[in-house]
Design an enzyme around this catalytic site. Structure first.
Site, PDB file in Angstrom:
ATOM      1  CD  GLU A 256      27.349 -79.477  37.708  1.00 53.93           C
ATOM      2  OE1 GLU A 256      28.520 -79.606  38.452  1.00 53.93           O
ATOM      3  OE2 GLU A 256      27.350 -78.607  36.943  1.00 53.93           O
ATOM      4  CG  HIS A 329      34.525 -82.807  35.020  1.00 46.58           C
ATOM      5  ND1 HIS A 329      33.308 -83.365  35.305  1.00 46.58           N
ATOM      6  CD2 HIS A 329      34.394 -81.398  34.955  1.00 46.58           C
ATOM      7  CE1 HIS A 329      32.470 -82.310  35.016  1.00 46.58           C
ATOM      8  NE2 HIS A 329      32.897 -81.102  35.027  1.00 46.58           N
ATOM      9  CG  ASP A 330      33.430 -80.231  38.536  1.00 43.68           C
ATOM     10  OD1 ASP A 330      34.386 -79.737  37.518  1.00 43.68           O
ATOM     11  OD2 ASP A 330      32.269 -80.087  38.270  1.00 43.68           O
TER      12      ASP A 330
HETATM   13  O1  TEU Z   1      30.185 -77.288  37.540  1.00 44.00           O
HETATM   14  C1  TEU Z   1      29.173 -76.482  38.358  1.00 44.00           C
HETATM   15  C2  TEU Z   1      29.552 -76.530  39.738  1.00 44.00           C
HETATM   16  O2  TEU Z   1      30.248 -77.031  40.411  1.00 44.00           O
HETATM   17  C3  TEU Z   1      28.298 -75.581  40.638  1.00 44.00           C
HETATM   18  O3  TEU Z   1      27.552 -75.210  39.587  1.00 44.00           O
HETATM   19  C4  TEU Z   1      27.790 -75.940  41.711  1.00 44.00           C
HETATM   20  O4  TEU Z   1      26.552 -75.781  41.531  1.00 44.00           O
HETATM   21  C5  TEU Z   1      28.106 -74.923  42.795  1.00 44.00           C
HETATM   22  O5  TEU Z   1      29.354 -75.083  42.942  1.00 44.00           O
HETATM   23  C6  TEU Z   1      27.761 -75.558  43.968  1.00 44.00           C
HETATM   24  O6  TEU Z   1      26.761 -75.328  44.744  1.00 44.00           O
HETATM   25  C7  TEU Z   1      30.281 -77.143  36.159  1.00 44.00           C
HETATM   26  C8  TEU Z   1      31.191 -78.169  35.682  1.00 44.00           C
HETATM   27  O7  TEU Z   1      30.919 -79.331  36.229  1.00 44.00           O
HETATM   28  C9  TEU Z   1      32.594 -77.564  35.939  1.00 44.00           C
HETATM   29  O8  TEU Z   1      33.749 -78.477  35.523  1.00 44.00           O
HETATM   30  C10 TEU Z   1      32.614 -76.089  35.307  1.00 44.00           C
HETATM   31  O9  TEU Z   1      33.980 -75.754  35.547  1.00 44.00           O
HETATM   32  C11 TEU Z   1      31.459 -75.483  35.628  1.00 44.00           C
HETATM   33  O10 TEU Z   1      30.351 -75.957  35.712  1.00 44.00           O
HETATM   34  C12 TEU Z   1      31.317 -74.118  34.741  1.00 44.00           C
HETATM   35  O11 TEU Z   1      31.067 -74.625  33.449  1.00 44.00           O
END
Ligand code: TEU
Ligand code: CA
Length: 559
Positions: A256, A329-330
């Site tokens: 990700e 989920h985000d």
């Molecule tokens: O999300 C990570 C995330 O959204 C950020 O790292 C992203 O890179 C940044 O906001 C945009 O530049 C992940 C999961 O998907 C999320 O559900 C978790 O809450 C989060 O990591 C923390 O583990």
């Protein structure tokens, strides 16, 4: 053409907590997943991707892990996890697991040790810093609101947490830590996990000069993105993981990566790079969002959708593979963000998945999208569960920067909880998700929108997904075929041709609720147009030279 199981399979993301509760405590679990494997099989799913299932105090729903080798109490046991893997493999399905290794829970034994004293052997597993003039080391704000630093009274220093304060960041410069992480990954590989999605993986290196960030208008903290994202050592760490643990040529390795799109993903996914197979991007997360969370702006089909989706399609093979997804989920719900969840609910949900399943890449269907689940438009502040909702309420509303009304409106449009409500299985109480009290409220519309109802209706969104998945699996053209835009400059119609070994598939989609006319460019020759699938009944389907499209109409042809 480098064939792989993870390029051909259809993936499904289940937010375990919200998918199916098997023991009545209101929380989805592994037992619930096992119960529903046949449902997934019926839909045509090959790969199941699960959000974190490891032991966790659940400050961020499992993204704060306190034991990497055990299962979250609410989700079940290691034995049930083995049974789940077996159940999947028996059905010819694979498991992709979330690996959260940028940070741990503050209750992880490493952190418990680390905070004990400055000379504890685990001190260096995390990122500690003395204060500046009795204050935090710099002005960075965490992604979830509040400062990115938390003071630890015992040792008199601050630790860095780019997410919540219960998610201290690991120090990847520490070699011993990296060895422990690798051992842990091997443990899951030995258990039979087929692939990994590495959470927030492009944050592994931080700029250790810790410079202040620029404070944008309407914000309280400095922007730290360029100091914590996509820094050079991330590549070294990923190469090391590939070399030492992901070296089988079988497992799929996904990362990700915020800030990475079709134009620069090759830095992680280039096929000679030895890092990731593909990345989850953020292209679709904020389509339609205005300047502030509670403001909207109309979707621009070319800029918001085609540039990105076609951009991924037109990359060279050596730049790497990509996923096909709108939501996770985000985000918020697909049909609410990109379609019309009222008047053309079913039509627009079917239109969207038509694009998703006819492009090149691995489709990831987010649970509930196959029945067109929508945003939780009726939620009030105390219905939300996401830790960031309450942290940001403090930063923005309680400080007087944003009104309560705008804040709630913003949550309706953007909160991650929109896509975390319980799966709507049937019209019984709590949508058949649980016999107890669900950890988060069921969406108000579950009596209209649920699996049971759609299984009985051959015209349902569910059955359209099923047919489309079967169609995708019936031909390599939809998986590996070349991609060519048709009428690229059209502002309402998205159309393209996929081609492989002389087979051509033409996709035509009306992205909005208007009725535009599709005109086939003269240079596209065809003898016969065979309609493969559509979300409307069609007369004279064979003549494709001029088509009057209806709202959100989608058609797939073999030409
Ligand atoms: O999300 C990570 C995330 O959204 C950020 O790292 C992203 O890179 C940044 O906001 C945009 O530049 C992940 C999961 O998907 C999320 O559900 C978790 O809450 C989060 O990591 C923390 O583990
Ligand atoms: Ca349960």
């Amino acid at each position: 053409m480098d064939k792989k199981w993870w390029k051909e399979g259809i993936a499904y993301q289940a937010y375990v907590r919200s998918f199916k509760d098997s023991n009545g405590d209101g929380i989805g679990d592994l037992g619930g997943l096992i119960e529903k494997l046949d449902y997934l099989k019926e839909l045509g799913i090959d790969i199941l991707y699960l959000n974190p299932i490891n032991k966790s105090p659940n400050d961020d729903n499992g993204y704060d892990i306190s034991d990497f080798r055990d299962i979250m109490d609410e989700f079940g046991t290691i034995k049930e996890c083995d049974a789940l893997i077996e159940g999947l493999h028996d059905r010819g399905m694979k498991l992709v697991m979330d690996l959260v290794i940028n940070h741990t829970s503050d209750e992880h034994p490493w952190f418990v040790e680390s905070r004990k004293s400055k000379d504890n052997p685990y001190r260096d597993y995390y990122i500690w810093h003395p204060g500046k003039n009795g204050q935090v080391p710099n002005n960075w704000g965490s992604f979830f609101g509040g400062s990115a630093w938390e003071y630890d009274g015992g040792s008199g220093e601050y630790y860095l947490h780019i997410f919540s304060k219960k998610q201290p960041d690991l120090n990847w410069k520490n070699e011993k830590l990296r060895e422990e992480i690798k051992e842990m990954i091997k443990y899951w590989i030995d258990k039979g996990v087929d692939g990994f999605r590495m959470d927030a993986i492009n944050h592994l290196e931080k700029d250790e000069n810790f410079p202040d960030g620029i404070i944008k208008e309407g914000e309280v903290y400095g922007d730290f993105l360029k100091y914590v994202q996509n820094l050079p050592s991330v590549h070294d760490y990923l190469k090391e993981l590939r070399r030492d643990v992901f070296n089988t040529d079988y497992h799929v390795v996904i990362g990700e990566t915020g800030g990475i799109g079709y134009h620069n993903a090759y830095i992680y996914t280039g096929t000679d790079q030895g890092e990731l197979d593909f990345t989850f991007h953020f292209d679709m997360h904020s389509v339609g969002k205005g300047n502030r969370d509670w403001e909207r702006k109309p979707i621009d089909l070319i800029k918001d959708i085609k540039v990105n989706m076609s951009g991924w399609q037109l990359r060279k093979e050596e730049e790497g593979w990509c996923p096909l997804f709108y939501s996770n989920h985000d985000t918020t719900r697909t049909v609410s963000r990109l379609g019309d969840d009222q008047k053309y609910w079913a039509e627009s949900a079917k239109m969207l998945v038509t694009l998703q399943l006819t492009q090149k890449g691995t489709p990831f269907i987010y649970y509930g999208d196959e029945i067109g689940m929508t945003n939780a438009w009726e939620f009030q502040l105390n219905d939300y569960r996401d830790v960031s909702v309450f942290n940001k309420h403090k930063d923005l509303v309680q400080s007087g920067l944003v009104s309560e009304e705008n804040y709630i409106k913003g949550l309706h449009y953007t909160s991650r909880d929109n896509s975390r409500t319980p799966m709507q299985w049937n019209s019984s109480e709590n949508s058949g998700f649980t016999t107890g009290t669900p950890w988060i409220k069921v969406n108000y519309n579950y009596k209209d929108i649920n699996v049971e109802k759609q299984l009985q209706d051959p015209n349902s969104i569910f059955h359209y997904y099923r047919k489309l998945i079967a169609l995708r699996k019936s031909t390599d053209t939809l998986v590996y075929g070349d991609f060519k835009d048709v009428n690229r400059e059209h502002k309402e119609i998205y159309s393209y041709i996929r081609e492989l070994n002389g087979e051509r598939i033409l996709v035509i989609v009306n992205f909005f609720g208007n009725e535009p006319v599709f005109i086939l460019p003269e240079d596209i020759n065809y003898e016969k147009a065979e309609l493969l699938l559509s979300n409307y009944d069609i007369e004279n389907a064979g003549d494709i030279r001029t088509i009057n499209l209806r709202p959100y109409e989608a058609r797939i042809y073999k030409i």
